[in-house]
Design an enzyme around this catalytic site. Structure first.
Site, short mmCIF file in Angstrom:
data_model
loop_
_atom_site.label_atom_id
_atom_site.label_comp_id
_atom_site.label_asym_id
_atom_site.label_seq_id
_atom_site.Cartn_x
_atom_site.Cartn_y
_atom_site.Cartn_z
NE ARG A 71 -4.01 -1.85 2.26
CZ ARG A 71 -5.20 -1.63 1.70
NH1 ARG A 71 -5.49 -0.44 1.22
NH2 ARG A 71 -6.09 -2.58 1.61
CG MET A 96 -14.47 3.41 -2.66
SD MET A 96 -15.23 4.20 -1.20
CE MET A 96 -16.14 2.81 -0.54
CG HIS A 115 -18.08 7.56 6.45
ND1 HIS A 115 -17.48 6.48 5.85
CD2 HIS A 115 -19.01 7.06 7.30
CE1 HIS A 115 -18.02 5.37 6.32
NE2 HIS A 115 -18.95 5.70 7.21
CD GLN A 179 -28.97 17.49 3.28
OE1 GLN A 179 -28.35 18.38 3.87
NE2 GLN A 179 -30.03 17.74 2.52
CD GLU A 180 -22.33 11.48 0.60
OE1 GLU A 180 -21.24 11.51 0.01
OE2 GLU A 180 -22.98 10.42 0.75
C1 GAR Z 1 -20.24 8.86 -1.45
O1 GAR Z 1 -21.49 8.53 -0.91
C2 GAR Z 1 -19.19 8.94 -0.36
O2 GAR Z 1 -19.69 9.44 0.85
C3 GAR Z 1 -18.82 7.48 -0.21
O3 GAR Z 1 -18.78 7.00 -1.53
C4 GAR Z 1 -19.71 7.72 -2.33
C5 GAR Z 1 -18.99 8.25 -3.54
O4 GAR Z 1 -19.88 8.82 -4.44
N1 GAR Z 1 -17.55 7.34 0.44
C6 GAR Z 1 -17.24 6.32 1.22
O5 GAR Z 1 -17.99 5.39 1.43
C7 GAR Z 1 -15.84 6.40 1.82
N2 GAR Z 1 -15.63 5.34 2.73
P1 GAR Z 1 -19.37 9.85 -5.51
O6 GAR Z 1 -18.24 9.15 -6.28
O7 GAR Z 1 -20.56 10.08 -6.39
O8 GAR Z 1 -18.91 11.08 -4.82
#
Ligand code: GAR
Length: 206
Positions: A71, A96, A115, A179-180
């Site tokens: 890693r 990820m 998250h 909301q993100e």
């Molecule tokens: C999002 O929901 C983010 O919060 C999650 O992956 C998705 C990515 O969507 N992140 C995780 O789970 C991190 N552990 P996106 O590629 O459309 O932004």
């Protein structure tokens, strides 16, 4: 036009990059304190890379697979891209790969993540399914500083949504994702401007 310095920022993705798009759009405003100068992915076919290129942002792909279990070697290659672009702040947006203490320590206080849960609840993956399974009334998302322990860093911003009768993973994740897209740009602005910062392992000034 604003003359304030904008912090050169990279977004790291693994997938479609909808949060990345929200950050790029927010950062189009001249007064936004971060400038998105690079989008990097650990998978060359991450859909977000094309979206970033279409938005005129430099892209890099550092495939983690040739590095196997090493890693840190992958992260050194990624870090070299960040250095080459003069990056000072890194926003993980659906990235990820678990990061090693080497990388996290190197970027301490300058590395943030979104998250899809109300941390400390539901660290890790499949957060929406686990929230439904647990029968919680509220769910949501968290932007936090990254520390070596997974999904355990100090919170910068959180947003809550209700869990509604009849929700499934798709409906709940869509409500959270909205909301993100709202709070991630706000949190990035707080960190880039110095209004929120990591001091002695605690988020200050949020
Ligand atoms: C999002 O929901 C983010 O919060 C999650 O992956 C998705 C990515 O969507 N992140 C995780 O789970 C991190 N552990 P996106 O590629 O459309 O932004």
């Amino acid at each position: 036009m604003s003359t304030a310095r904008r912090v050169p920022t990279a977004i790291l993705i693994s997938g479609r990059g909808s949060n990345m798009v929200a950050l790029i759009e927010a950062a189009r405003a001249a007064e936004f304190p971060a400038e998105i100068v690079l989008v990097a992915a650990n998978l060359p076919d991450a859909g977000g890379l094309q979206r970033a290129a279409a938005a005129g942002i430099a892209t890099a792909s550092v495939d983690h697979r040739p590095f196997g279990k090493d890693r840190e070697a992958f992260e050194r290659a990624l870090d070299a891209e960040l250095q080459a672009h003069g990056i000072e702040l890194v926003a993980l947006a659906g990235f990820m790969r678990v990061l090693t203490p080497w990388f996290v320590t190197r970027w301490q206080g300058r590395l943030i993540n979104i998250h899809p849960s109300l941390l400390p609840d539901f660290r890790g993956t499949h957060t929406h399914a686990r929230a439904l399974e647990a029968g919680v009334a509220e769910h949501g998302c968290t932007v936090h500083f990254v520390v070596p322990e997974l999904d355990a860093g100090p919170t910068i911003l959180q947003a809550k949504v209700p869990v509604l009768p009849g929700d499934d993973e798709a409906s709940l994740s869509a409500r959270v994702l909205e909301q993100e897209h709202r709070i991630y740009p706000q949190a990035l602005a707080l960190v880039a401007s110095g209004a929120a910062r990591l001091e002695d392992g605690v988020a200050i000034g949020r």
